[in-house]
Design a protein around this motif. Structure first.
Motif, mmCIF file in Angstrom:
data_model
loop_
_atom_site.group_PDB
_atom_site.id
_atom_site.type_symbol
_atom_site.label_atom_id
_atom_site.label_comp_id
_atom_site.label_asym_id
_atom_site.label_seq_id
_atom_site.Cartn_x
_atom_site.Cartn_y
_atom_site.Cartn_z
ATOM 1 N N PHE A 186 0.859 -1.418 0.082
ATOM 2 C CA PHE A 186 0.055 -0.131 -0.020
ATOM 3 C C PHE A 186 0.837 1.143 0.170
ATOM 4 C CE2 PHE A 186 -2.661 -3.435 1.948
ATOM 5 C CZ PHE A 186 -3.893 -3.222 1.077
ATOM 6 N N THR A 187 2.081 1.206 0.181
ATOM 7 C CA THR A 187 2.696 2.637 0.366
ATOM 8 C C THR A 187 3.955 2.680 -0.683
ATOM 9 O OG1 THR A 187 4.739 1.842 1.716
ATOM 10 C CG2 THR A 187 2.576 2.162 2.928
ATOM 11 N N LYS A 188 4.684 3.935 -0.511
ATOM 12 C CA LYS A 188 5.705 4.324 -1.390
ATOM 13 C C LYS A 188 7.072 3.656 -0.826
ATOM 14 C CE LYS A 188 3.540 8.456 -2.512
ATOM 15 N NZ LYS A 188 3.278 9.638 -1.980
ATOM 16 N N GLY A 189 6.762 2.951 0.025
ATOM 17 C CA GLY A 189 8.110 2.297 0.859
ATOM 18 C C GLY A 189 8.002 2.619 2.248
ATOM 19 N N GLY A 190 8.839 1.913 3.006
ATOM 20 C CA GLY A 190 8.944 2.275 4.585
ATOM 21 C C GLY A 190 10.159 1.405 5.196
ATOM 22 N N ARG A 191 10.329 1.317 6.415
ATOM 23 C CA ARG A 191 10.839 0.714 7.183
ATOM 24 C C ARG A 191 10.193 0.181 8.586
ATOM 25 N NH1 ARG A 191 14.943 5.615 8.955
ATOM 26 N NH2 ARG A 191 13.444 6.947 10.076
ATOM 27 N N ILE A 192 10.962 -1.088 8.862
ATOM 28 C CA ILE A 192 10.886 -1.416 10.185
ATOM 29 C C ILE A 192 11.772 -1.499 10.814
ATOM 30 C CG2 ILE A 192 9.873 -3.714 11.185
ATOM 31 C CD1 ILE A 192 8.747 -4.404 8.126
ATOM 32 N N THR A 193 11.625 -1.044 12.404
ATOM 33 C CA THR A 193 12.654 -1.087 13.278
ATOM 34 C C THR A 193 12.319 -2.163 14.429
ATOM 35 O OG1 THR A 193 13.383 1.133 12.900
ATOM 36 C CG2 THR A 193 14.202 0.177 14.995
ATOM 37 N N LEU A 194 13.158 -3.186 14.607
ATOM 38 C CA LEU A 194 13.130 -3.996 15.684
ATOM 39 C C LEU A 194 13.882 -3.526 16.879
ATOM 40 C CD1 LEU A 194 12.489 -7.038 16.878
ATOM 41 C CD2 LEU A 194 14.619 -7.605 15.695
ATOM 42 N N MET A 195 13.244 -3.652 18.059
ATOM 43 C CA MET A 195 14.022 -3.391 19.306
ATOM 44 C C MET A 195 13.799 -4.455 20.077
ATOM 45 S SD MET A 195 13.259 0.711 19.546
ATOM 46 C CE MET A 195 14.796 1.484 20.388
ATOM 47 N N VAL A 196 14.833 -5.147 20.913
ATOM 48 C CA VAL A 196 14.555 -6.301 21.891
ATOM 49 C C VAL A 196 14.830 -5.455 23.108
ATOM 50 C CG1 VAL A 196 14.850 -8.503 22.542
ATOM 51 C CG2 VAL A 196 14.912 -7.865 19.977
ATOM 52 N N TRP A 197 14.008 -5.545 24.049
ATOM 53 C CA TRP A 197 14.210 -5.046 25.468
ATOM 54 C C TRP A 197 14.494 -6.323 26.306
ATOM 55 C CZ3 TRP A 197 15.066 0.404 26.176
ATOM 56 C CH2 TRP A 197 14.502 1.233 25.166
ATOM 57 N N GLU A 198 14.942 -6.185 27.401
ATOM 58 C CA GLU A 198 14.770 -6.935 28.565
ATOM 59 C C GLU A 198 13.397 -7.503 28.693
ATOM 60 O OE1 GLU A 198 16.804 -5.288 31.676
ATOM 61 O OE2 GLU A 198 18.675 -6.749 31.710
ATOM 62 N N ASP A 199 12.680 -6.585 28.897
ATOM 63 C CA ASP A 199 11.109 -6.733 29.274
ATOM 64 C C ASP A 199 10.189 -6.927 28.162
ATOM 65 O OD1 ASP A 199 11.117 -4.249 28.850
ATOM 66 O OD2 ASP A 199 10.322 -3.545 30.524
ATOM 67 N N ARG A 200 10.467 -6.517 26.875
ATOM 68 C CA ARG A 200 9.579 -6.482 25.926
ATOM 69 C C ARG A 200 10.362 -6.480 24.509
ATOM 70 N NH1 ARG A 200 10.840 -1.607 27.680
ATOM 71 N NH2 ARG A 200 10.981 0.152 26.119
ATOM 72 N N VAL A 201 9.525 -6.890 23.515
ATOM 73 C CA VAL A 201 10.038 -6.498 22.025
ATOM 74 C C VAL A 201 9.254 -5.622 21.412
ATOM 75 C CG1 VAL A 201 10.325 -7.895 19.812
ATOM 76 C CG2 VAL A 201 10.802 -8.897 21.709
ATOM 77 N N GLU A 202 9.559 -4.602 20.785
ATOM 78 C CA GLU A 202 8.900 -3.507 19.993
ATOM 79 C C GLU A 202 9.166 -3.563 18.384
ATOM 80 O OE1 GLU A 202 7.885 -0.122 23.217
ATOM 81 O OE2 GLU A 202 10.053 -0.335 22.369
ATOM 82 N N LEU A 203 8.182 -3.412 17.733
ATOM 83 C CA LEU A 203 8.431 -3.159 16.289
ATOM 84 C C LEU A 203 7.715 -1.730 15.968
ATOM 85 C CD1 LEU A 203 7.082 -6.480 14.844
ATOM 86 C CD2 LEU A 203 9.584 -5.845 14.663
#
Ligand SMILES: Nc1ncnc2c1ncn2[C@@H]1O[C@H](COP(=O)(O)OP(=O)(O)OP(=O)(O)O)[C@@H](O)[C@H]1O
Ligand SMILES: [Mg+2]
Lengths: 115, 163
Positions: free
Chosen positions: B66-83
């Motif tokens: 659906f988009t003109k392009g983008g990015r995904i950042t993965l962050m792994v913390w001690e207590d959680r994972v975030e995207l």
């Protein structure tokens, strides 16, 4: 019942078969990828008409035991290569989804306990 | 657009950004399978890996379709994972509508490949403990999805969220 036994019983042809010993815990039918993402459970065999690279990704991410490609053209060589690389069991059949689902259902309902 | 920063808790163990070009549908899932591999390598809990993989795949396919392009950042913390997902547009006009199961504007070429059930965003939301969707029409969309690693902080009192 493992993937090898299912493959033999249903007469499936291997496209990529890196883990024939994987336990098949049930089955799932859909040609919609996000439905498979939402509803398939780990260990299930996924029966589909789709046969592109994304199928391998879904099977991998959902930890499915095997993908059974229902009747249709041979998948592209890159799909077979990716399945091999990712450790995804990919098999094909000349039968349609309905027949495959019915036969797999019967096979699995017999279950290891009643064999 | 940049997603907002959550309250800092725990220690950051890993961070990486992946780019998803527009229309990269042939190999969509490449980022998600890589994210899965990284999480497993870091010894992240299998249930967390499963949920993050689903969220990542749906966010990745949406950026590609659906988009003109983008990015995904993965962050792994001690207590959680975030995207964090962000893209350069077109943005989303009605945020309520896209969260509705079954709503899809997927083009025919994507439907032929099995996309377009309108289940992606609802399923991202279902698998995330915290899900924040923001968009500026004409500019872009940003999504932050958090999955807690400890059972008691997870949605559905830790019993998993399978329906
Ligand atoms: N990053 C985005 N930018 C702009 N519009 C988006 C974006 N992501 C989703 N949408 C819109 O939201 C709709 C719903 O997205 P959702 O992922 O739930 O379903 P889908 O992608 O259409 O189908 P599925 O994910 O089931 O294959 C899309 O059809 C599209 O109109
Ligand atoms: Mg989608």
């Amino acid at each position: 019942m493992n993937a090898r036994e299912v493959a033999r019983a249903l007469g499936l042809e291997a496209v990529a078969f890196p883990h024939p010993e994987a336990e098949v815990e049930g089955g799932f039918c859909s040609d919609l990828l996000s439905r498979a993402m939402a509803e398939a459970s780990p260990g299930e065999a996924w029966i589909t008409y789709q046969r592109h690279l994304n199928v391998v990704a879904v099977a991998k991410l959902k930890e499915l035991s095997m993908v059974i490609l229902a009747r249709g053209p041979e998948p592209e060589p890159e799909v077979a290569a990716r399945a091999e690389e990712e450790g995804v069991n990919l098999l094909r059949s000349g039968a349609g989804m309905f027949e495959l689902a019915g036969r797999l259902y019967t096979l699995l309902s017999r279950g290891p306990r009643n064999r | 657009m940049s997603p907002s920063t959550p309250a800092k808790r725990g220690r950051l163990l890993y961070r990486r950004t992946f780019y998803v070009p527009a229309g990269a549908i042939a190999d969509v899932g490449a980022v998600s399978t890589q994210v899965r591999r990284i999480l497993r390598g870091l010894g992240v809990e299998p249930e967390v890996v499963r949920r993050v993989s689903i969220i990542c795949f749906e966010g990745e396919t949406n950026i590609a379709i659906f988009t003109k392009g983008g990015r995904i950042t993965l962050m792994v913390w001690e207590d959680r994972v975030e995207l964090f997902f962000s893209d350069s547009g077109p943005g989303i006009e009605d945020l309520e509508l896209v969260r509705r199961p079954g709503y899809s504007t997927a083009p025919d070429w994507a439907r032929e490949l099995g996309f377009g059930a309108g289940m992606g965003i609802p399923n991202m939301e279902k698998n995330a403990d915290v899900f924040v969707l923001r968009s500026r029409p004409g500019k872009g969309t940003a999504i932050r999805a958090t999955v807690w690693r400890s059972r008691d902080e997870r949605k559905g009192s830790g019993a998993g969220t399978r329906a």
